[in-house]
Design an enzyme around this catalytic site. Sequence first.
Site, PDB file in Angstrom:
ATOM      1  N   CYS A   1     -26.464 -38.032 -35.462  1.00 23.14           N
ATOM      2  CA  CYS A   1     -25.849 -37.935 -36.803  1.00 23.14           C
ATOM      3  C   CYS A   1     -25.113 -39.227 -37.145  1.00 23.14           C
ATOM      4  O   CYS A   1     -25.155 -39.677 -38.305  1.00 23.14           O
ATOM      5  CB  CYS A   1     -24.856 -36.779 -36.860  1.00 23.14           C
ATOM      6  SG  CYS A   1     -25.588 -35.178 -36.584  1.00 23.14           S
TER       7      CYS A   1
ATOM      8  N   ARG B   1     -31.151 -30.559 -39.681  1.00 23.19           N
ATOM      9  CA  ARG B   1     -31.142 -31.744 -40.552  1.00 23.19           C
ATOM     10  C   ARG B   1     -31.971 -31.434 -41.791  1.00 23.19           C
ATOM     11  O   ARG B   1     -33.185 -31.637 -41.793  1.00 23.19           O
ATOM     12  CB  ARG B   1     -31.695 -32.955 -39.792  1.00 23.19           C
ATOM     13  CG  ARG B   1     -30.922 -33.274 -38.545  1.00 23.19           C
ATOM     14  CD  ARG B   1     -31.454 -34.462 -37.792  1.00 23.19           C
ATOM     15  NE  ARG B   1     -30.944 -34.451 -36.438  1.00 23.19           N
ATOM     16  CZ  ARG B   1     -29.724 -34.860 -36.070  1.00 23.19           C
ATOM     17  NH1 ARG B   1     -28.908 -35.360 -36.963  1.00 23.19           N
ATOM     18  NH2 ARG B   1     -29.336 -34.787 -34.822  1.00 23.19           N
TER      19      ARG B   1
HETATM   20  C1  BEZ Z   1     -26.838 -35.540 -32.560  1.00 26.38           C
HETATM   21  O1  BEZ Z   1     -26.829 -36.421 -31.725  1.00 26.38           O
HETATM   22  O2  BEZ Z   1     -26.604 -35.743 -33.739  1.00 26.38           O
HETATM   23  C2  BEZ Z   1     -27.161 -34.147 -32.118  1.00 26.38           C
HETATM   24  C3  BEZ Z   1     -28.059 -33.998 -31.079  1.00 26.38           C
HETATM   25  C4  BEZ Z   1     -28.365 -32.710 -30.667  1.00 26.38           C
HETATM   26  C5  BEZ Z   1     -27.773 -31.617 -31.260  1.00 26.38           C
HETATM   27  C6  BEZ Z   1     -26.901 -31.790 -32.313  1.00 26.38           C
HETATM   28  C7  BEZ Z   1     -26.592 -33.064 -32.747  1.00 26.38           C
END
Ligand code: BEZ
Length: 230
Positions: free
Chosen positions: A66, A143
């Site tokens: 993110c 997402r």
């Molecule tokens: C992230 O790195 O944004 C992420 C990765 C796995 C689950 C939720 C967020």
Amino acid sequence: MCTPIPGTSTPSTTSVAPQARTMPRIGDKAPDFTAQTTHGEIRFRDWQGDKWTLLFSHPADFTPVCSTELTELAKRNKEFEQRNFKLVGVSIDSIHSHLAWVENLDQILKTRLPFPLIADIDKKVSELYGMIHPGESSTVTVRALFFVDPKGTIRAIIYYPLNVGRSVDEILRVCDALHTADGNAVACPVNWKKGDPVIVPPPKTEKEVAARKALTNVDRLDFYLIKKSL
Ligand code: BEZ
């Protein structure tokens, strides 16, 4: 944190059992809501004004993928503005967490987010837009990307899982394709990029077949597959 605007969450007139309608779809009116954001409280439709809007969710604050996505969107915000798009993010986090993450991203990645983040701690926006996919996670949003036109209609939706970061190039390509299709009454073929030939919509009547036969300066592969340059 936020309140759906009554009567705006089930805009379609098609008769589908309420329990089957868990998320808005392309062509639906984007559900309206009020929410607390890092830029203050907004009512979505009022905040949108006469702009196109990209409403996107991210799983959570202080997560690595993110962080890369939001800072890349921030760095390329001008490219969205050039396309008349405003961005607004949402996740199931508190406003305090959002504010702290915004500061942290500025410190570690030297990027200030120019767009607001919705603090959806009560999940109202996430549930309104079907951004929680329990098979993937029942506690965070996937997402999701909702492309909303200035009339408030959802024009495209893209979903990615938690472990795949989005392509900003692809998001911008969809913005370009929507503008090009709207502005020229055409469609955009596979792998289309701005400037590429477009598709003349296939005919629906014999009269339209005749009209397409009369077209000049086109690449006619068959009566239903005609490309042209704009
Ligand atoms: C992230 O790195 O944004 C992420 C990765 C796995 C689950 C939720 C967020």
